[in-house]
Design a protein around this motif. Structure first.
Motif, mmCIF file in Angstrom:
data_model
loop_
_atom_site.group_PDB
_atom_site.id
_atom_site.type_symbol
_atom_site.label_atom_id
_atom_site.label_comp_id
_atom_site.label_asym_id
_atom_site.label_seq_id
_atom_site.Cartn_x
_atom_site.Cartn_y
_atom_site.Cartn_z
ATOM 1 N N ALA A 175 0.825 -1.207 0.000
ATOM 2 C CA ALA A 175 0.000 0.000 0.000
ATOM 3 C C ALA A 175 0.860 1.258 0.000
ATOM 4 O O ALA A 175 0.559 2.233 -0.712
ATOM 5 C CB ALA A 175 -0.933 -0.003 1.212
ATOM 6 N N ALA A 176 1.934 1.266 0.797
ATOM 7 C CA ALA A 176 2.816 2.429 0.836
ATOM 8 C C ALA A 176 3.493 2.657 -0.515
ATOM 9 O O ALA A 176 3.594 3.801 -0.983
ATOM 10 C CB ALA A 176 3.864 2.243 1.931
ATOM 11 N N LEU A 177 3.940 1.577 -1.138
ATOM 12 C CA LEU A 177 4.572 1.703 -2.465
ATOM 13 C C LEU A 177 3.562 2.192 -3.498
ATOM 14 O O LEU A 177 3.887 3.029 -4.350
ATOM 15 C CB LEU A 177 5.163 0.354 -2.885
ATOM 16 N N ALA A 178 2.328 1.679 -3.422
ATOM 17 C CA ALA A 178 1.286 2.125 -4.353
ATOM 18 C C ALA A 178 1.008 3.615 -4.176
ATOM 19 O O ALA A 178 0.833 4.353 -5.157
ATOM 20 C CB ALA A 178 0.013 1.317 -4.137
ATOM 21 N N ALA A 179 0.976 4.081 -2.924
ATOM 22 C CA ALA A 179 0.748 5.504 -2.660
ATOM 23 C C ALA A 179 1.871 6.348 -3.238
ATOM 24 O O ALA A 179 1.622 7.404 -3.853
ATOM 25 C CB ALA A 179 0.626 5.738 -1.154
ATOM 26 N N LEU A 180 3.111 5.903 -3.059
ATOM 27 C CA LEU A 180 4.249 6.653 -3.594
ATOM 28 C C LEU A 180 4.223 6.686 -5.115
ATOM 29 O O LEU A 180 4.521 7.712 -5.730
ATOM 30 C CB LEU A 180 5.558 6.031 -3.095
ATOM 31 N N VAL A 181 3.861 5.558 -5.732
ATOM 32 C CA VAL A 181 3.795 5.512 -7.195
ATOM 33 C C VAL A 181 2.727 6.468 -7.708
ATOM 34 O O VAL A 181 2.961 7.263 -8.632
ATOM 35 C CB VAL A 181 3.505 4.066 -7.672
ATOM 36 N N MET A 182 1.543 6.430 -7.115
ATOM 37 C CA MET A 182 0.461 7.292 -7.574
ATOM 38 C C MET A 182 0.761 8.770 -7.339
ATOM 39 O O MET A 182 0.394 9.623 -8.150
ATOM 40 C CB MET A 182 -0.852 6.904 -6.883
ATOM 41 N N ALA A 183 1.437 9.093 -6.239
ATOM 42 C CA ALA A 183 1.737 10.493 -5.942
ATOM 43 C C ALA A 183 2.855 11.054 -6.807
ATOM 44 O O ALA A 183 3.018 12.280 -6.876
ATOM 45 C CB ALA A 183 2.106 10.631 -4.465
ATOM 46 N N ASN A 184 3.604 10.200 -7.470
ATOM 47 C CA ASN A 184 4.759 10.665 -8.241
ATOM 48 C C ASN A 184 4.668 10.298 -9.717
ATOM 49 O O ASN A 184 5.685 10.224 -10.414
ATOM 50 C CB ASN A 184 6.047 10.083 -7.633
ATOM 51 N N THR A 185 3.466 10.054 -10.207
ATOM 52 C CA THR A 185 3.219 9.733 -11.612
ATOM 53 C C THR A 185 2.038 10.571 -12.086
ATOM 54 O O THR A 185 1.456 11.339 -11.312
ATOM 55 C CB THR A 185 2.895 8.232 -11.763
ATOM 56 N N PRO A 186 1.682 10.451 -13.362
ATOM 57 C CA PRO A 186 0.493 11.180 -13.841
ATOM 58 C C PRO A 186 -0.799 10.846 -13.087
ATOM 59 O O PRO A 186 -1.810 11.531 -13.279
ATOM 60 C CB PRO A 186 0.405 10.742 -15.309
ATOM 61 N N LEU A 187 -0.766 9.818 -12.251
ATOM 62 C CA LEU A 187 -1.947 9.486 -11.451
ATOM 63 C C LEU A 187 -2.094 10.383 -10.230
ATOM 64 O O LEU A 187 -3.046 10.219 -9.458
ATOM 65 C CB LEU A 187 -1.876 8.026 -10.987
ATOM 66 N N SER A 188 -1.186 11.327 -10.038
ATOM 67 C CA SER A 188 -1.178 12.125 -8.805
ATOM 68 C C SER A 188 -2.456 12.939 -8.628
ATOM 69 O O SER A 188 -2.982 13.040 -7.515
ATOM 70 C CB SER A 188 0.040 13.047 -8.776
ATOM 71 N N ASP A 189 -2.980 13.516 -9.721
ATOM 72 C CA ASP A 189 -4.216 14.302 -9.607
ATOM 73 C C ASP A 189 -5.385 13.424 -9.183
ATOM 74 O O ASP A 189 -6.197 13.812 -8.323
ATOM 75 C CB ASP A 189 -4.534 15.000 -10.934
ATOM 76 N N PHE A 190 -5.486 12.241 -9.796
ATOM 77 C CA PHE A 190 -6.543 11.298 -9.428
ATOM 78 C C PHE A 190 -6.409 10.889 -7.975
ATOM 79 O O PHE A 190 -7.391 10.847 -7.219
ATOM 80 C CB PHE A 190 -6.478 10.072 -10.339
ATOM 81 N N TYR A 191 -5.168 10.616 -7.547
ATOM 82 C CA TYR A 191 -4.904 10.203 -6.168
ATOM 83 C C TYR A 191 -5.334 11.292 -5.181
ATOM 84 O O TYR A 191 -6.015 11.013 -4.191
ATOM 85 C CB TYR A 191 -3.412 9.891 -6.013
ATOM 86 N N GLN A 192 -4.970 12.526 -5.455
ATOM 87 C CA GLN A 192 -5.315 13.623 -4.560
ATOM 88 C C GLN A 192 -6.821 13.880 -4.545
ATOM 89 O O GLN A 192 -7.394 14.189 -3.495
ATOM 90 C CB GLN A 192 -4.564 14.884 -4.964
ATOM 91 N N ASP A 193 -7.453 13.745 -5.718
ATOM 92 C CA ASP A 193 -8.906 13.938 -5.767
ATOM 93 C C ASP A 193 -9.634 12.904 -4.918
ATOM 94 O O ASP A 193 -10.592 13.241 -4.203
ATOM 95 C CB ASP A 193 -9.399 13.869 -7.216
ATOM 96 N N VAL A 194 -9.198 11.664 -5.002
ATOM 97 C CA VAL A 194 -9.824 10.610 -4.198
ATOM 98 C C VAL A 194 -9.566 10.847 -2.714
ATOM 99 O O VAL A 194 -10.477 10.770 -1.880
ATOM 100 C CB VAL A 194 -9.311 9.216 -4.621
ATOM 101 N N ARG A 195 -8.326 11.173 -2.361
ATOM 102 C CA ARG A 195 -7.963 11.380 -0.953
ATOM 103 C C ARG A 195 -8.711 12.567 -0.346
ATOM 104 O O ARG A 195 -9.086 12.541 0.834
ATOM 105 C CB ARG A 195 -6.456 11.610 -0.836
#
Length: 463
Positions: A38-58
């Motif tokens: 889970a921690a690795l997935a969070a780091l990947v999403m926060a540092n890739t083009p998925l970052s906006d999606f990640y922040q919107d969900v959070r």
């Protein structure tokens, strides 16, 4: 006045305690692997083009506003899911106090002093760095907590088979850490209190205790009541996870006539997989997503607040736990287990520097109005935990041959009765069974030797 009787530090655990620790750590190890993922997935999403999606969900908010529960997904994970984690921590603490390592004040002195020093010294490291560097002292509590699931995940990855005594010592450290952590959260990170909501929450806790003591059973009674207690605690301004610890401490850990297991053991068996396998990994998924770049890593080692966190986790924890253990053993006349060395305590002390879940939680609470500094402190928690894991891994690997020998001795069960042989050495029935097994093996060897001799005679004799 008689001198204090000598005791053994990190002695072999009683069989029931050993079995409980093995079961608990098995679940925590599996949960720790999920936590890492889970921690690795969070780091990947926060540092890739998925970052906006990640922040919107959070940051997506939902829930009833009238009940003060219109929260973001990240806040639901922090205030809601972590309550399950602290509920299990409360049960663990109650069990330790009733039947575990903490039931005897003299025996409890060692892990309690080690855990206390393991929280005070990291806070001192943080304070010294920030006083000298002009930083904020608000994050002093961030490097004080140990994450047992993350530490066990590191052990699983390394493939190190620690003896049960060392694993139990690490578990007890984490349990005491959790107690101190929830006290820190309740005392130092509660700003305004709604006494009406707090009083109603206490009434709910009293009802929880009364029903439990009266022997009332059924999840349909306790789950709704627990949700009400949690919501009132959250509305009061006291961190909602305090409700989880309080309810865990109220569960009965003693076994009554007609019971195979105590209510606390039965409920913990049901809830621990939910905590380790769902609640904590989901919290990590929404808490560990920080931007990692060369500049961000540089800030960790140049900005006083995150630097204090790293040094507190890596050096403070190691010095505190090891020094506290040595001092407690010295003044309580406890002798170290002859099969182990102080180097093993040093390795466990370094492993205690892995402070992930609660450290991230306190990091969020310490700097609520400074999201940039909050992310820097979270990055420091990740970096410090990684360094502590590497240092502990090296120290543990140096002694891996000793650990494997001790682990194999603890697990050996020659008579296959489900009880390790090391726990039966003083049992006459065990020696009779072993003698019978050895005689049976010797007879089998004689029979095979006679067959081999007959075959050889037939081949060499006249046709």
């Amino acid at each position: 006045m008689a001198a204090p009787q000598s005791r053994t530090f990190l002695a072999r655990l009683p069989l029931p305690e050993r079995n409980f620790v093995a079961d608990a750590l098995r679940t925590e190890t599996a949960g720790g692997i999920l936590l890492l993922v889970a921690a690795l997935a969070a780091l990947v999403m926060a540092n890739t083009p998925l970052s906006d999606f990640y922040q919107d969900v959070r940051d997506f908010e939902f829930g009833p506003e009238a009940l003060h529960l219109h929260l973001s997904v990240g806040s639901w994970a922090t205030d809601g899911l972590l309550t399950i984690f602290f509920f299990v921590a409360g049960i663990e603490l109650k069990r330790e106090l009733v039947s575990g390592e903490l039931r005897d004040p003299r025996a409890a002195a060692l892990p309690v002093v080690a855990a206390a020093c393991g929280m005070v010294v990291p806070a001192v490291f943080y304070a010294v760095v920030n006083l000298g560097g002009g930083g904020s002292l608000a994050g002093w509590a961030v490097p004080t907590a140990t994450d047992i699931a993350f530490a066990l995940a590191v052990l699983a990855v390394l493939g190190t088979s620690l003896p049960a005594a060392l694993r139990a010592f690490l578990l007890t450290l984490a349990v005491v850490d959790d107690l101190f952590a929830i006290l820190i959260i309740a005392v130092f990170f509660t700003t305004t209190i709604d006494f009406v909501a707090l009083g109603l929450s206490v009434v709910g806790l009293a009802l929880f205790w009364f029903l439990h003591r009266r022997g009332v059973r059924g999840w349909y009674v306790y789950v709704p009541l627990a949700l009400v207690v949690w919501a009132l605690m959250h509305a009061s301004g006291v961190h909602a996870t305090v409700a989880g610890v309080a309810m865990g401490l109220m569960l009965r850990c003693t076994v009554r006539e007609g019971e195979e297991r105590s209510p606390a053991e039965r409920i913990e068996h049901l809830v621990r997989p939910l905590s380790a396998g769902l609640a904590v990994p989901l919290f990590a998924l929404f808490a560990a997503g920080v931007v990692v770049s060369g500049e961000a890593i540089g800030d960790v080692f140049t900005t006083p607040e995150p630097l204090g966190v790293v040094l507190g986790l890596v050096l403070g924890k190691t010095v505190g736990v090891f020094g506290g253990s040595w001092l407690a053993a010295r003044f309580t006349k406890a002798e170290l287990n002859k099969d182990l060395a102080w180097a093993d305590v040093l390795a466990v002390a370094a492993l205690a520097g892995i402070g992930f879940t609660v450290a991230l939680l306190i990091g969020e609470l310490a700097f609520p109005d400074d999201p940039v500094l909050t992310d820097e402190v979270k990055a420091a928690v990740l970096v410090g935990s990684l360094i502590a894991a590497i240092v502990a891994g090296v120290l543990l690997k140096l002694r891996d041959r000793v650990y494997r020998r001790l682990f194999e001795e603890e697990e050996r069960d020659e008579d296959q009765d489900g009880i390790p042989d090391i726990y039966e050495l003083d049992n006459p029935e065990y020696h009779l069974r072993m003698a019978a097994i050895l005689e049976e093996k010797a007879a089998e060897h004689r029979r095979l030797a006679e067959q081999a001799a007959d075959g050889s005679t037939n081949r060499d004799g006249p046709a």
